[in-house]
Enzyme design. Structure first.
Site, mmCIF file in Angstrom:
data_model
loop_
_atom_site.group_PDB
_atom_site.id
_atom_site.type_symbol
_atom_site.label_atom_id
_atom_site.label_comp_id
_atom_site.label_asym_id
_atom_site.label_seq_id
_atom_site.Cartn_x
_atom_site.Cartn_y
_atom_site.Cartn_z
ATOM 1 N N PRO A 2 0.833 -1.210 0.000
ATOM 2 C CA PRO A 2 0.000 0.000 0.000
ATOM 3 C C PRO A 2 0.865 1.256 0.000
ATOM 4 C CG PRO A 2 -0.511 -1.438 1.879
ATOM 5 C CD PRO A 2 0.721 -1.974 1.233
ATOM 6 N N GLU A 3 0.611 2.150 -0.942
ATOM 7 C CA GLU A 3 1.318 3.431 -1.006
ATOM 8 C C GLU A 3 0.326 4.526 -0.604
ATOM 9 O OE1 GLU A 3 3.476 3.838 -4.694
ATOM 10 O OE2 GLU A 3 4.160 1.779 -4.636
#
Ligand SMILES: [Zn+2]
Length: 263
Positions: A2-3
């Site tokens: 996840p960014e």
């Protein structure tokens, strides 16, 4: 992994769900994601507290409690915050109103920390804040001879840009990932700044990229993986010019680019 857009998507879903709710119980199935405090202390500190707000800084979620204490969650590689459990649940927060919030993490790289007061996470400016200006990029690029791609991923200089969006932003800006950061002209820095903002905003709009693990709080995939231009596209034609997209490892991260469009 996840960014920024994925964490923002989850944050927006969870915030209205938790604010005003009390933590009535905590079930710890595996304590290894909890850092800096024993599982017993973690429970003791948190049970009975009420959530006041939720903010995001780069890839961190900061849960503000009514007491002034904070809880931070970094999802790492495979961490998830969910309204319904999956098979990798490690911690369950039992909330008032009979609701649960599940923290799941197959590979245990996620980190959960408790703070007595608002923590200083010592992160660089992030792209969707007003500090992210052409002037700031000029300053950090000018003295550095490392490649632009490696520099974009340095969280101390710029927080929240991860590998997927660094690749996509470089393609949009038409800049070769191997270029030395200090070699970029002012016009190229402007393009870079615009491309980073644009790709992150678009990714938030499409609720993130599900290339492997990421799902939102409802357990649903994001939609931005369908809009990727170069990331994960090794040996496929460039969407602009048809040249075969290359994949190279830079700083141990997969780097995808078009040798023709990106100069
Ligand atoms: Zn091309």
């Amino acid at each position: 992994m996840p960014e920024l857009p994925e964490v923002e998507t989850i944050k927006r879903e969870i915030e209205p769900f938790i604010v005003g709710r009390k933590i009535e119980g905590i079930e710890i199935k595996d304590h290894r994601n909890i850092k800096g405090i024993s599982p017993e202390q973690f429970k003791k500190k948190l049970i009975g507290q009420k959530f006041k707000g939720l903010t995001r800084q780069a890839k961190y979620m900061l849960f503000e409690l009514a007491s002034g204490n904070y809880l931070t969650i970094h999802l790492g590689m495979t961490g998830r915050l969910l309204f319904a459990p999956d098979k990798y649940v490690k911690i369950v927060f039992n909330l008032s109103g009979g609701k649960n919030l599940y923290f799941s993490d197959a590979r245990l790289f996620g980190k959960i920390r408790f703070f007595e007061a608002m923590p200083n996470l010592k992160l660089g400016p992030e792209p969707l804040q007003k500090e992210f200006t052409v002037e700031y990029l000029k300053k950090i690029f000018s003295k550095r001879h490392s490649s632009i791609k490696v520099l974009l991923l340095d969280q101390k200089l710029l927080s929240g840009v991860g590998n997927i969006y660094a690749n996509e932003a470089l393609f949009r800006a038409g800049i070769n990932p191997h270029r030395k950061a200090s070699s970029l002209s002012e016009a190229e820095i402007k393009k870079m700044q615009h491309a980073i903002e644009e790709v992150l905003e678009e990714a938030i709009k499409y609720r993130g990229t599900s290339d492997s693990w990421y799902v939102d709080a409802k357990g649903e995939k994001g939609g931005f993986q369908l809009r990727l231009k170069v990331y994960g596209k090794k040996n496929q034609p460039c969407p602009k010019c048809g040249t075969t997209i290359k994949r190279e490892a830079m700083g141990q991260r997969g780097t995808f680019f078009c040798g023709n469009c990106q100069k």
